[in-house]
Write an enzyme that holds these catalytic residues in place. Structure first.
Site, PDB file in Angstrom:
ATOM      1  N   ASP A 104      -7.445   9.757  10.756  1.00 61.09           N
ATOM      2  CA  ASP A 104      -8.612   8.880  10.678  1.00 61.09           C
ATOM      3  C   ASP A 104      -9.611   9.103  11.814  1.00 61.09           C
ATOM      4  O   ASP A 104      -9.284   8.927  12.991  1.00 61.09           O
ATOM      5  CB  ASP A 104      -8.174   7.417  10.726  1.00 61.09           C
ATOM      6  CG  ASP A 104      -7.176   7.057   9.638  1.00 61.09           C
ATOM      7  OD1 ASP A 104      -6.219   7.824   9.428  1.00 61.09           O
ATOM      8  OD2 ASP A 104      -7.346   5.993   9.028  1.00 61.09           O
ATOM      9  N   GLU A 133     -12.418   7.501   6.658  1.00 54.63           N
ATOM     10  CA  GLU A 133     -12.700   6.146   6.187  1.00 54.63           C
ATOM     11  C   GLU A 133     -13.158   5.193   7.285  1.00 54.63           C
ATOM     12  O   GLU A 133     -13.720   4.145   6.991  1.00 54.63           O
ATOM     13  CB  GLU A 133     -11.475   5.565   5.479  1.00 54.63           C
ATOM     14  CG  GLU A 133     -10.278   5.325   6.354  1.00 54.63           C
ATOM     15  CD  GLU A 133      -9.805   3.864   6.304  1.00 54.63           C
ATOM     16  OE1 GLU A 133     -10.221   3.124   5.417  1.00 54.63           O
ATOM     17  OE2 GLU A 133      -9.029   3.503   7.187  1.00 54.63           O
ATOM     18  N   ASN A 145      -8.546   2.177   2.892  1.00 55.93           N
ATOM     19  CA  ASN A 145      -8.875   0.787   2.564  1.00 55.93           C
ATOM     20  C   ASN A 145     -10.292   0.383   2.963  1.00 55.93           C
ATOM     21  O   ASN A 145     -10.833  -0.590   2.446  1.00 55.93           O
ATOM     22  CB  ASN A 145      -7.859  -0.170   3.203  1.00 55.93           C
ATOM     23  CG  ASN A 145      -7.775  -0.014   4.706  1.00 55.93           C
ATOM     24  OD1 ASN A 145      -7.516   1.082   5.212  1.00 55.93           O
ATOM     25  ND2 ASN A 145      -7.975  -1.101   5.431  1.00 55.93           N
ATOM     26  N   HIS A 146     -10.930   1.144   3.869  1.00 60.31           N
ATOM     27  CA  HIS A 146     -12.307   0.823   4.264  1.00 60.31           C
ATOM     28  C   HIS A 146     -13.348   1.678   3.544  1.00 60.31           C
ATOM     29  O   HIS A 146     -14.541   1.605   3.867  1.00 60.31           O
ATOM     30  CB  HIS A 146     -12.484   0.993   5.774  1.00 60.31           C
ATOM     31  CG  HIS A 146     -11.729  -0.002   6.601  1.00 60.31           C
ATOM     32  ND1 HIS A 146     -11.799  -1.360   6.382  1.00 60.31           N
ATOM     33  CD2 HIS A 146     -10.870   0.168   7.640  1.00 60.31           C
ATOM     34  CE1 HIS A 146     -11.027  -1.993   7.252  1.00 60.31           C
ATOM     35  NE2 HIS A 146     -10.443  -1.088   8.020  1.00 60.31           N
ATOM     36  N   HIS A 197      -3.683   5.953   8.232  1.00 57.47           N
ATOM     37  CA  HIS A 197      -3.986   4.518   8.333  1.00 57.47           C
ATOM     38  C   HIS A 197      -3.570   3.882   9.654  1.00 57.47           C
ATOM     39  O   HIS A 197      -4.293   3.029  10.167  1.00 57.47           O
ATOM     40  CB  HIS A 197      -3.353   3.723   7.186  1.00 57.47           C
ATOM     41  CG  HIS A 197      -3.645   2.246   7.251  1.00 57.47           C
ATOM     42  ND1 HIS A 197      -4.917   1.734   7.167  1.00 57.47           N
ATOM     43  CD2 HIS A 197      -2.822   1.169   7.399  1.00 57.47           C
ATOM     44  CE1 HIS A 197      -4.875   0.412   7.245  1.00 57.47           C
ATOM     45  NE2 HIS A 197      -3.615   0.040   7.406  1.00 57.47           N
TER      46      HIS A 197
END
Length: 258
Positions: free
Chosen positions: A8, A39, A67-68, A174
């Site tokens: 990430d 993300e 998720n973002h 994540h």
């Protein structure tokens, strides 16, 4: 074929680190393909057209999400238009974008699948196990990397074993903390529970440490800001036999940037 995967990207500083180091890392590891999870590449969270363009310009071939991915509405049009910009495939069918892309290198094809877990995640989506079964039924290449964006290590491990022998690699994202459990599973699938992040090493998951500590200590609302200083690019390199799709090796990457 050799695939460089980076975890990430956190905010503007994470994007700057990619600009400084990604092309060098690609050369250092003789990578044929670069996959980056973007993300969190916008300041705060989510993705913006500008942060996505910065990641591509730094040398990424595919950008995955999590998720973002849909936090910023400005990215919706880009998600629909850009074939190699992914969001989790098990999002609702009405979500913008797509969760799978296939790169054609003439001698072989390479697919990337973006998938999101359910355990301990705030936003629930379709069952990732059923979703990946549907995706694999439609792919005509053995060379497949899955970015499994999930919170629980047990869910990630379960997905790794579920897909062993069916995909080339299952790489978790994540948590922003690189795990040390890289391995080749018995069926030939490379596995790592979490690739880590690209951001400030002297931070809490990329956030200024004093702000994160204050939030944890007081449980009061705290406006987070991303940290800078010493940087880290965490990820892994996977060597794949492009004829069979089986992984030959997986090696963690931890590139410090002063």
């Amino acid at each position: 074929m050799r695939v460089l995967f980076l975890g990430d990207v956190v905010g503007a500083y994470g994007c700057e680190l990619l600009e400084k180091r990604l092309r060098t890392l690609k050369k250092q590891y003789a990578a044929d393909v670069v996959v980056v999870n973007g993300e969190n590449s916008a300041e705060g969270n989510g993705m913006l057209p500008s942060s996505v363009r910065q990641i591509y310009d730094s040398g990424a071939d595919v950008i995955t999400g999590g998720n973002h991915s849909l936090r910023r509405r400005e990215i919706y049009k880009v998600l629909d238009e850009e074939e190699t910009l992914l969001r989790p495939v098990n999002f609702h069918a009405n979500a913008p974008g797509k969760g799978v892309c296939v790169l054609d290198f003439l001698r072989y094809c390479f697919a990337v699948v973006n998938l999101q877990g359910l355990a301990y995640m705030v936003d629930h989506h379709r069952d990732p196990f059923a979703a990946i079964d549907e995706v694999l039924a439609g792919l005509d290449t053995p060379n497949i990397l899955v970015d499994f964006h999930a919170e629980a290590t047990a869910e990630k491990l379960s997905m790794g074993f579920y897909l062993d022998g069916r995909v080339s690699a299952v790489i978790g994202t994540h948590t922003h903390v690189q795990t040390a459990d890289e391995r080749i599973l018995s069926g030939g699938t490379a596995y790592l529970t979490d690739a880590g992040m690209c951001g400030s090493f002297d931070s809490v998951l990329g956030v200024k440490k004093e702000l994160a500590v204050e939030k944890m200590r007081t449980q009061l609302p705290t406006r987070f800001e991303n940290a800078r200083g010493q940087g880290i690019l965490w990820g892994c390199v996977i060597d794949i036999d492009e004829k069979t799709g089986r992984a030959r090796s997986i090696e963690r990457v931890a590139d410090r940037v002063e």
